[in-house]
Design a protein around this motif. Structure first.
Motif, PDB file in Angstrom:
ATOM      1  N   VAL A   1      -7.070 -41.645  79.127  1.00 34.88           N
ATOM      2  CA  VAL A   1      -6.374 -41.310  77.868  1.00 34.88           C
ATOM      3  C   VAL A   1      -6.336 -39.791  77.682  1.00 34.88           C
ATOM      4  CG1 VAL A   1      -6.500 -41.466  75.354  1.00 34.88           C
ATOM      5  CG2 VAL A   1      -6.943 -43.493  76.756  1.00 34.88           C
ATOM      6  N   ALA A   2      -7.449 -39.117  77.984  1.00 42.91           N
ATOM      7  CA  ALA A   2      -7.516 -37.661  77.841  1.00 42.91           C
ATOM      8  C   ALA A   2      -6.535 -36.976  78.791  1.00 42.91           C
ATOM      9  CB  ALA A   2      -8.940 -37.162  78.090  1.00 42.91           C
ATOM     10  N   ILE A   3      -6.445 -37.478  80.030  1.00 43.19           N
ATOM     11  CA  ILE A   3      -5.524 -36.898  81.006  1.00 43.19           C
ATOM     12  C   ILE A   3      -4.072 -37.129  80.582  1.00 43.19           C
ATOM     13  CG2 ILE A   3      -4.706 -37.073  83.393  1.00 43.19           C
ATOM     14  CD1 ILE A   3      -7.634 -37.833  84.127  1.00 43.19           C
ATOM     15  N   PHE A   4      -3.772 -38.327  80.070  1.00 42.45           N
ATOM     16  CA  PHE A   4      -2.430 -38.624  79.559  1.00 42.45           C
ATOM     17  C   PHE A   4      -2.054 -37.611  78.474  1.00 42.45           C
ATOM     18  CE2 PHE A   4       0.789 -40.627  77.007  1.00 42.45           C
ATOM     19  CZ  PHE A   4       1.521 -41.426  77.875  1.00 42.45           C
ATOM     20  N   LEU A   5      -2.991 -37.372  77.538  1.00 40.07           N
ATOM     21  CA  LEU A   5      -2.739 -36.418  76.456  1.00 40.07           C
ATOM     22  C   LEU A   5      -2.547 -35.010  77.006  1.00 40.07           C
ATOM     23  CD1 LEU A   5      -2.621 -35.727  73.444  1.00 40.07           C
ATOM     24  CD2 LEU A   5      -5.121 -35.543  73.459  1.00 40.07           C
ATOM     25  N   LEU A   6      -3.362 -34.630  78.007  1.00 42.22           N
ATOM     26  CA  LEU A   6      -3.254 -33.306  78.609  1.00 42.22           C
ATOM     27  C   LEU A   6      -1.856 -33.061  79.171  1.00 42.22           C
ATOM     28  CD1 LEU A   6      -4.605 -30.680  79.765  1.00 42.22           C
ATOM     29  CD2 LEU A   6      -5.208 -32.049  81.762  1.00 42.22           C
ATOM     30  N   PHE A   7      -1.299 -34.020  79.903  1.00 42.01           N
ATOM     31  CA  PHE A   7       0.009 -33.825  80.509  1.00 42.01           C
ATOM     32  C   PHE A   7       1.137 -33.990  79.495  1.00 42.01           C
ATOM     33  CE2 PHE A   7      -2.437 -33.810  84.262  1.00 42.01           C
ATOM     34  CZ  PHE A   7      -1.677 -33.143  85.205  1.00 42.01           C
ATOM     35  N   LEU A   8       0.905 -34.751  78.440  1.00 39.43           N
ATOM     36  CA  LEU A   8       1.877 -34.807  77.348  1.00 39.43           C
ATOM     37  C   LEU A   8       2.012 -33.429  76.703  1.00 39.43           C
ATOM     38  CD1 LEU A   8       3.694 -36.463  75.403  1.00 39.43           C
ATOM     39  CD2 LEU A   8       1.638 -36.875  74.030  1.00 39.43           C
ATOM     40  N   LEU A   9       0.874 -32.778  76.454  1.00 40.25           N
ATOM     41  CA  LEU A   9       0.889 -31.436  75.855  1.00 40.25           C
ATOM     42  C   LEU A   9       1.538 -30.427  76.796  1.00 40.25           C
ATOM     43  CD1 LEU A   9      -2.696 -31.400  74.283  1.00 40.25           C
ATOM     44  CD2 LEU A   9      -0.515 -31.606  73.071  1.00 40.25           C
ATOM     45  N   ASN A  10       1.279 -30.567  78.112  1.00 41.99           N
ATOM     46  CA  ASN A  10       1.929 -29.681  79.075  1.00 41.99           C
ATOM     47  C   ASN A  10       3.443 -29.819  79.017  1.00 41.99           C
ATOM     48  OD1 ASN A  10      -0.417 -28.544  80.057  1.00 41.99           O
ATOM     49  ND2 ASN A  10      -0.650 -30.021  81.716  1.00 41.99           N
ATOM     50  N   GLY A  11       3.910 -31.051  78.896  1.00 41.57           N
ATOM     51  CA  GLY A  11       5.346 -31.277  78.796  1.00 41.57           C
ATOM     52  C   GLY A  11       5.939 -30.712  77.523  1.00 41.57           C
ATOM     53  N   LEU A  12       5.169 -30.753  76.429  1.00 44.55           N
ATOM     54  CA  LEU A  12       5.662 -30.254  75.151  1.00 44.55           C
ATOM     55  C   LEU A  12       5.795 -28.734  75.118  1.00 44.55           C
ATOM     56  CD1 LEU A  12       3.699 -32.491  72.598  1.00 44.55           C
ATOM     57  CD2 LEU A  12       6.188 -32.421  72.904  1.00 44.55           C
ATOM     58  N   ARG A  13       4.905 -28.037  75.818  1.00 41.96           N
ATOM     59  CA  ARG A  13       4.868 -26.587  75.638  1.00 41.96           C
ATOM     60  C   ARG A  13       5.536 -25.797  76.761  1.00 41.96           C
ATOM     61  NH1 ARG A  13      -1.524 -26.397  75.887  1.00 41.96           N
ATOM     62  NH2 ARG A  13      -1.825 -27.193  77.999  1.00 41.96           N
ATOM     63  N   LEU A  14       5.929 -26.435  77.862  1.00 43.69           N
ATOM     64  CA  LEU A  14       6.534 -25.700  78.973  1.00 43.69           C
ATOM     65  C   LEU A  14       8.054 -25.737  78.850  1.00 43.69           C
ATOM     66  CD1 LEU A  14       6.121 -24.154  81.580  1.00 43.69           C
ATOM     67  CD2 LEU A  14       6.165 -26.331  82.810  1.00 43.69           C
ATOM     68  N   PRO A  15       8.683 -24.630  78.435  1.00 36.89           N
ATOM     69  CA  PRO A  15      10.136 -24.617  78.228  1.00 36.89           C
ATOM     70  C   PRO A  15      10.899 -24.922  79.521  1.00 36.89           C
ATOM     71  CG  PRO A  15       9.116 -22.678  77.242  1.00 36.89           C
ATOM     72  CD  PRO A  15       8.070 -23.339  78.096  1.00 36.89           C
ATOM     73  N   ARG A  16      11.881 -25.801  79.413  1.00 39.55           N
ATOM     74  CA  ARG A  16      12.684 -26.150  80.585  1.00 39.55           C
ATOM     75  C   ARG A  16      13.413 -24.930  81.135  1.00 39.55           C
ATOM     76  NH1 ARG A  16      13.141 -30.683  77.390  1.00 39.55           N
ATOM     77  NH2 ARG A  16      14.952 -29.872  76.268  1.00 39.55           N
ATOM     78  N   ALA A  17      13.808 -24.023  80.256  1.00 42.34           N
ATOM     79  CA  ALA A  17      14.529 -22.831  80.710  1.00 42.34           C
ATOM     80  C   ALA A  17      13.660 -21.995  81.650  1.00 42.34           C
ATOM     81  CB  ALA A  17      14.955 -21.986  79.512  1.00 42.34           C
ATOM     82  N   GLU A  18      12.348 -21.929  81.372  1.00 44.24           N
ATOM     83  CA  GLU A  18      11.440 -21.169  82.241  1.00 44.24           C
ATOM     84  C   GLU A  18      11.342 -21.807  83.621  1.00 44.24           C
ATOM     85  OE1 GLU A  18       7.593 -20.279  80.820  1.00 44.24           O
ATOM     86  OE2 GLU A  18       8.283 -19.143  79.073  1.00 44.24           O
ATOM     87  N   ILE A  19      11.313 -23.134  83.637  1.00 48.38           N
ATOM     88  CA  ILE A  19      11.219 -23.835  84.915  1.00 48.38           C
ATOM     89  C   ILE A  19      12.432 -23.521  85.787  1.00 48.38           C
ATOM     90  CG2 ILE A  19      11.104 -26.087  86.037  1.00 48.38           C
ATOM     91  CD1 ILE A  19       9.736 -27.145  83.501  1.00 48.38           C
TER      92      ILE A  19
END
Length: 319
Positions: A41-59
């Motif tokens: 559950v903690a890992i799921f939350l970690l990668f959810l937060l990563n997805g929320l904060r990493l702008p697609r434009a930067e990628i």
């Protein structure tokens, strides 16, 4: 000694607490099942937060910077992967098989994001390149590190749980995709609470390390190695670390990159991410193996911080 301790960031302190807690109070039986569920559950939350904060434009912008990114990808995953395999060959037969496997795992891990960027900034490097490159490397790490370890398993090395590839999709990729999809709605909330989110990240990683090390301690982690075994493992980690830093700097010079880009290449190319390593190990390896596999990664992570701080200061341009 006090000077060295100043290099320990909050994540390192949390990891040391997690290892100590797992050593003194390891969970087993039904407790281990619960601990692994909490870790998932903690890992799921970690990668959810990563997805929320990493702008697609930067990628997308980072992926277009082929002159830096392509050689960096090859260095991080191919060259360092081969170096990790070479070190594992030295360790095989002397150290436990899962620790030898850990050197291959260490070699194919992606770079850090936060510390590589921080040290690049201190050293006067190209911070934008560092942020984008490290972010792209971490995304690619989910697609590259896990298949490489699965290939190693098929070639006869024990320890990799092939069913973990399905868990990679459910616990790492799915939450990241959800985070990207919800970024326009919730991204600002994450940016406005960066301190709290940062601690949530660290706690999630510490939980994954605690669960993995608990299983390893129950399996007799601290009795598997004598003093010479610990010394050999430390020496092999130091050798891999030296190869990573010296090699990354030399490759960036051969490529003819400007000084600022060479600095970002150095820290993104030489550092390895425990933030990616702990979740991947928890998802990809059986519980009894994950803690041993993480040992080289944890030692490398600590030493890279100790080296990077004075190195970045040495590169710092005069005011």
């Amino acid at each position: 000694m006090g000077r060295v301790l100043t290099f320990f960031d909050p994540l390192v302190r949390l990891l040391l607490v997690a290892i100590f807690a797992a050593s003194v109070l390891p969970v087993s039986g039904q407790g281990a099942v619960i601990a692994r569920s909490v870790s998932d559950v903690a890992i799921f939350l970690l990668f959810l937060l990563n997805g929320l904060r990493l702008p697609r434009a930067e990628i997308w912008r980072g992926m277009r910077n082929a002159r830096v990114l392509v050689p960096l990808i090859l260095w991080v995953f191919a060259v360092m992967g081969l170096a990790g395999w070479g070190v594992s060959e030295i360790a095989e037969g002397i150290l436990p098989a899962s620790i030898a496997l850990g050197f291959i795992f260490l070699g194919v891990l992606p770079s850090t994001v936060q510390s590589a960027t921080a040290y690049t900034s201190i050293a006067g490097g190209n911070v934008a390149n560092s942020v984008v490159a490290a972010a792209v490397l971490n995304i690619l790490g989910v697609f590259i590190t896990a298949p490489i370890m699965a290939f190693v398993a098929n070639s006869g090395t024990p320890g990799v749980d092939l069913s973990g590839l399905q868990r990679i999709g459910m616990i790492l990729l799915l939450p990241f995709v959800i985070g990207q999809a919800l970024q326009s709605r919730l991204g600002a909330l994450v940016q406005d609470n960066r301190t709290m989110i940062g601690w949530m990240d660290r706690i999630a990683i510490a939980i994954a390390v605690y669960a993995a090390f608990s299983s390893a301690v129950v399996q007799g982690l601290w009795s598997l190695l004598d003093a010479s075994g610990w010394a050999l493992m430390l020496g092999l980690v130091i050798a891999l670390l030296a190869f990573a830093f010296v090699g990354a700097w030399m490759v960036s010079g051969v490529l003819g990159l400007p000084r600022e880009d060479r600095i970002s290449f150095l820290f993104a190319g030489a550092q390895k991410s425990i933030a990616m390593g702990a979740p991947l190990a928890a998802v990809l390896f059986p519980p009894a193996v994950a803690g041993l596999v993480l040992l080289p990664v944890l030692i490398y992570h600590l030493l890279q911080l100790v080296i990077s701080a004075p190195l970045a200061s040495r590169f710092t341009p005069p005011q």
